[in-house]
Design a protein around this motif. Structure first.
Motif, PDB file in Angstrom:
ATOM      1  N   LEU A   1      -0.143  10.088  20.236  1.00 16.43           N
ATOM      2  CA  LEU A   1       0.260   8.783  20.759  1.00 16.43           C
ATOM      3  C   LEU A   1      -0.698   8.172  21.778  1.00 16.43           C
ATOM      4  O   LEU A   1      -0.795   6.943  21.848  1.00 16.43           O
ATOM      5  N   PRO A   2      -1.420   8.949  22.595  1.00 21.04           N
ATOM      6  CA  PRO A   2      -2.387   8.281  23.475  1.00 21.04           C
ATOM      7  C   PRO A   2      -3.424   7.467  22.703  1.00 21.04           C
ATOM      8  O   PRO A   2      -3.820   6.381  23.139  1.00 21.04           O
ATOM      9  N   VAL A   3      -3.863   7.989  21.559  1.00 21.14           N
ATOM     10  CA  VAL A   3      -4.848   7.256  20.761  1.00 21.14           C
ATOM     11  C   VAL A   3      -4.246   5.954  20.245  1.00 21.14           C
ATOM     12  O   VAL A   3      -4.849   4.880  20.337  1.00 21.14           O
ATOM     13  N   LEU A   4      -3.031   6.050  19.692  1.00 24.25           N
ATOM     14  CA  LEU A   4      -2.392   4.858  19.155  1.00 24.25           C
ATOM     15  C   LEU A   4      -2.128   3.821  20.243  1.00 24.25           C
ATOM     16  O   LEU A   4      -2.367   2.622  20.054  1.00 24.25           O
ATOM     17  N   LYS A   5      -1.656   4.268  21.404  1.00 26.37           N
ATOM     18  CA  LYS A   5      -1.342   3.307  22.461  1.00 26.37           C
ATOM     19  C   LYS A   5      -2.603   2.729  23.093  1.00 26.37           C
ATOM     20  O   LYS A   5      -2.604   1.580  23.546  1.00 26.37           O
TER      21      LYS A   5
ATOM     22  N   LEU B   1       4.808   5.877  15.196  1.00 20.73           N
ATOM     23  CA  LEU B   1       4.401   4.638  15.827  1.00 20.73           C
ATOM     24  C   LEU B   1       3.307   3.993  14.990  1.00 20.73           C
ATOM     25  O   LEU B   1       2.482   4.690  14.383  1.00 20.73           O
ATOM     26  N   ALA B   2       3.318   2.674  14.945  1.00 20.28           N
ATOM     27  CA  ALA B   2       2.356   1.962  14.114  1.00 20.28           C
ATOM     28  C   ALA B   2       1.823   0.748  14.854  1.00 20.28           C
ATOM     29  O   ALA B   2       2.564   0.043  15.546  1.00 20.28           O
ATOM     30  N   THR B   3       0.538   0.531  14.711  1.00 19.78           N
ATOM     31  CA  THR B   3      -0.105  -0.685  15.163  1.00 19.78           C
ATOM     32  C   THR B   3      -1.097  -1.078  14.086  1.00 19.78           C
ATOM     33  O   THR B   3      -1.129  -0.469  13.011  1.00 19.78           O
ATOM     34  N   GLN B   4      -1.889  -2.093  14.314  1.00 15.96           N
ATOM     35  CA  GLN B   4      -2.799  -2.547  13.268  1.00 15.96           C
ATOM     36  C   GLN B   4      -3.747  -1.427  12.841  1.00 15.96           C
ATOM     37  O   GLN B   4      -4.452  -0.846  13.657  1.00 15.96           O
TER      38      GLN B   4
END
Length: 354
Positions: free
Chosen positions: A286-290, A169-172
């Motif tokens: 994933l909790p950190v990324l989300k 998963l990727a975000t800024q």
């Protein structure tokens, strides 16, 4: 809102923008809404990127009417240009088995959902399209229809004849890949073996180079246990499995840091010096990324011979046809797919260091 063929032009006279397939997922969910809303203003699309909906055109027209939004559709075939106009969508048609009512699941349309995925993936494999972006499906209704289905990733891996893929998963400013995905927590430690970890790191490193254009990827690797095992006092997986594999792959020239305690890895001290984080299990990374980017993140399947990205949310049946669905994650998934498609066509020697 009728389906009209687009006139074909000789290939030599056409520009060559990136053409992406977008599948709307579960027809009763918000996927069709997001495509209809996206079509209203094509200026929000990345430059040089064209979208082709792989869907039933009647579904899109009906959802547009329910939303009170204008929409025309035109038939797309491989090699066709895309008509660039607001409130218009080019469609590679796949017919539904049964009429759809927004918010109401129907087992009769389960195979339609899978056929959109097959059609989009085949177009990418054949080179007719450069990537596919998927809106959410509803796993339960597909299984209720008697079709074994555990998710997009597994389905596409099987379709593409790939044994192992990696979820990222990727975000800024943050990418998080996973060694294990949807496993009960009690099974995670047994699943983390040296061969699996070696293969996951290999896929992650390779696709960061080929699909993201990072010549020398810098990867942070989480430990499995609290405090990364605390020297063996809180578990030996780091000592017996993770650290030896990392050293082996460092000896091959990879830039790997770890195993690091996950509770301090996700800080600027470390993240400012990396291109991706590899977490050992789903709820470690994933909790950190989300928290950082929910609604603005994309789900990427690494290890496939094609480019596939997806949204970071579910079907939201209660929001279907209400106009309240947020298209931020879909836009991020499209932008990510365009970036990956562009980078995949750049020779390795032109890729930038991590």
């Amino acid at each position: 809102m009728s389906l009209q063929p687009v006139s074909r032009q000789p290939a030599s006279r056409r520009p060559a923008p990136l053409q992406l397939a977008v599948t709307p997922g579960e027809p009763a969910g918000i996927g069709p809404d997001l495509l209809v809303k996206l079509a209203q203003d094509i200026s929000q699309l990345p430059a040089g990127c064209e979208l082709i909906a792989v869907a039933d055109p009647e579904l899109l027209s009906q959802r547009a009417a329910a939303l009170g939004l204008p929409l025309t559709t035109s038939l797309w075939q491989p090699g066709d240009p895309v008509k660039r106009a607001n409130s218009h969508m080019s469609v590679l048609p796949v017919a539904m088995s049964s009429p759809c009512i927004a918010g109401q699941l129907d087992t009769r349309n389960a195979d339609y959902v899978l056929q959109t995925l097959r059609t989009a993936a085949r177009a990418c494999i054949d080179g007719d399209l450069q990537a596919m972006v998927t809106a959410p499906v509803h796993k339960g209704i597909i299984n209720d229809a008697g079709i074994p289905f555990s998710g997009h990733t597994e389905f596409l891996a099987d379709f593409c004849h790939v044994e192992l893929t990696v979820m990222m998963l990727a975000t800024q400013d943050l990418r998080v890949a996973l060694v294990t995905t949807h496993l009960p927590l009690r099974d995670v430690a047994d699943a983390i073996t040296a061969p699996l970890l070696r293969n996951i790191i290999g896929i992650l490193h390779q696709d960061l180079r080929r699909k993201f254009g990072i010549a020398e990827p810098r990867i942070l690797v989480c430990g499995l246990n609290p405090h990364a095992g605390e020297g063996g006092h809180l578990g030996r997986e780091e000592i017996d499995i993770i650290a030896p594999v990392l050293q082996e792959m460092r000896n091959q020239g990879m830039q790997l840091t770890g195993p690091l305690p996950a509770d301090t890895l996700f800080t600027d001290k470390y993240l400012s010096q990396c291109d991706a984080v590899l977490a050992m299990y789903h709820d470690q990374g994933l909790p950190v990324l989300k928290f950082k980017g929910f609604g603005r993140a994309s789900n990427i399947t690494l290890g496939l011979p094609i480019i596939r990205t997806s949204v970071d949310h579910g079907t939201a049946l209660d929001l279907a046809a209400t106009g309240r669905a947020d298209g931020g994650s879909l836009m991020n998934a499209i932008a990510t797919a365009c970036l990956m498609a562009e980078q995949q066509h750049i020779p390795d020697h032109q890729h930038q260091p991590g």
